[in-house]
Design an enzyme around this catalytic site. Sequence first.
Site, mmCIF file in Angstrom:
data_model
loop_
_atom_site.group_PDB
_atom_site.id
_atom_site.type_symbol
_atom_site.label_atom_id
_atom_site.label_comp_id
_atom_site.label_asym_id
_atom_site.label_seq_id
_atom_site.Cartn_x
_atom_site.Cartn_y
_atom_site.Cartn_z
ATOM 1 N N GLY A 70 0.808 -1.216 0.000
ATOM 2 C CA GLY A 70 0.000 0.000 0.000
ATOM 3 C C GLY A 70 0.841 1.265 0.000
ATOM 4 N N ASN A 150 -8.138 3.528 8.638
ATOM 5 C CA ASN A 150 -7.561 2.347 9.274
ATOM 6 C C ASN A 150 -7.810 2.306 10.777
ATOM 7 O OD1 ASN A 150 -5.700 4.561 8.359
ATOM 8 N ND2 ASN A 150 -4.453 3.740 10.034
ATOM 9 N N GLN A 178 -7.664 -0.358 3.354
ATOM 10 C CA GLN A 178 -8.471 -0.932 4.435
ATOM 11 C C GLN A 178 -9.853 -1.382 3.978
ATOM 12 O OE1 GLN A 178 -7.746 -1.912 7.357
ATOM 13 N NE2 GLN A 178 -5.712 -1.027 7.578
ATOM 14 N N HIS A 200 -1.459 -7.571 2.308
ATOM 15 C CA HIS A 200 -1.501 -8.165 3.654
ATOM 16 C C HIS A 200 -2.707 -7.732 4.480
ATOM 17 C CE1 HIS A 200 0.172 -4.826 6.266
ATOM 18 N NE2 HIS A 200 0.413 -4.351 5.062
ATOM 19 N N THR A 236 11.949 -7.201 -12.078
ATOM 20 C CA THR A 236 11.331 -8.490 -12.389
ATOM 21 C C THR A 236 10.184 -8.765 -11.423
ATOM 22 O OG1 THR A 236 13.449 -9.281 -13.181
ATOM 23 C CG2 THR A 236 11.811 -10.962 -12.643
ATOM 24 N N CYS A 321 2.587 7.340 24.089
ATOM 25 C CA CYS A 321 3.219 8.120 25.140
ATOM 26 C C CYS A 321 4.494 8.741 24.588
ATOM 27 C CB CYS A 321 3.532 7.210 26.332
ATOM 28 S SG CYS A 321 4.074 8.142 27.751
#
Length: 374
Positions: A70, A150, A178, A200, A236, A321
């Site tokens: 992505g 997302n 997403q 993925h 390739t 944090c």
Amino acid sequence: MSVYLDYNASTPIDPRVAEVMNSAMAGAYGNPSSLHWAGSPARELVENGRRQVADFLGCRAEEIVFTSGGSEANNFALKGRYFAAGHKSPHIITTRIEHPAIVAPCRFLERLGTRITWLPVDGTGRIDPDDLARAISADTILISVMHANNETGTIQPIEACSRIARKHGIPFHTDAAQSAGKIPTRVDELGVDLLTIAGHKIYAPKGIGALYIRNGLQLEPLIHGAGHEGGRRAGTESALLAGALGKACELARDLGPMEQVRELRDRFWHGLRERFGEQVVLNGHPELRLPNTLNVAFAGRVGSEILARLPGVAASTGSACHAGRIELSPVLEAMGVPPHVGMGTVRFSLGRSTTAEEIETVVACLSGIPVTVD
Ligand SMILES: Cc1ncc(COP(=O)(O)O)c(C=O)c1O
């Protein structure tokens, strides 16, 4: 106990995708560009994969360019358009809730002299198409609005936005990393000229994605070299990965399993409301939202501390944090989520293999957490 509720971060490889990969590893070792017998099986896998991606998105095979994922597809859309347009004072319109794979290339193009408009969102995370229409100028070379977010899953009014873009003759890109496989993503229904997907997130492996490029739209390649991918991305091709993405796209055409996911997601939310009442708040749009995403804030608590109490549960937080201070994600900040609520954000994202038992277990574990701040 180990429960995976982070499908928006990544999905496991579907066994049917793995099967394609296993047979590719066994036989398709040739170079897809080679004209001899060893090239043919590899070339077939690549081109069959391309056709499957195209069928999934409702476009022609030659309109699909394979990428590494992505991020590359988004970079290609933005930078490729910037360099191809060759405009003296270019302007790009995007939103304040994009993934870093859009934000960072926009910042890069800003350093090269591009003016960027960052459209605001409302409290549910949606942009207003009227804001987009007002932002357009004679110098606008591209509009990029993500399909679904997302973090919150909020879905943008892409059809309305792309109609505005088309009226002005401006290419329109959407990051569908997403949304693909969760809601319909056919390019003509959305009205887009460029569309990103990531393997993925749809049960294919990491390292493969694709950019849809409407026929006739010119993009400068990011990688120059030989004439692979119609001269648009040198290198390739991986028959293994192209075959895997193709199979994953073929499977993703069936959105039926998402209805069960939506039911489980809603059951999860009701379970949390029963236990925490007003102390738990939904981030994102109540309806116009991906069916698998549940982004909730436990008011007055800290997301990472909640997850630390549930080591067997894989989920994400919406705050981080920094130097002893809790900072909200830019998405929650853009939505105007108050810090004392947003800091308690946890994103649960469900997938094809999520079960009712898993959801019940997680709700029970969360119920053990004190409602008020210690
Ligand atoms: C909306 C969105 N766009 C782009 C990406 C980047 O995709 P990849 O990890 O395949 O580079 C992600 C991944 O998290 C995403 O959620």
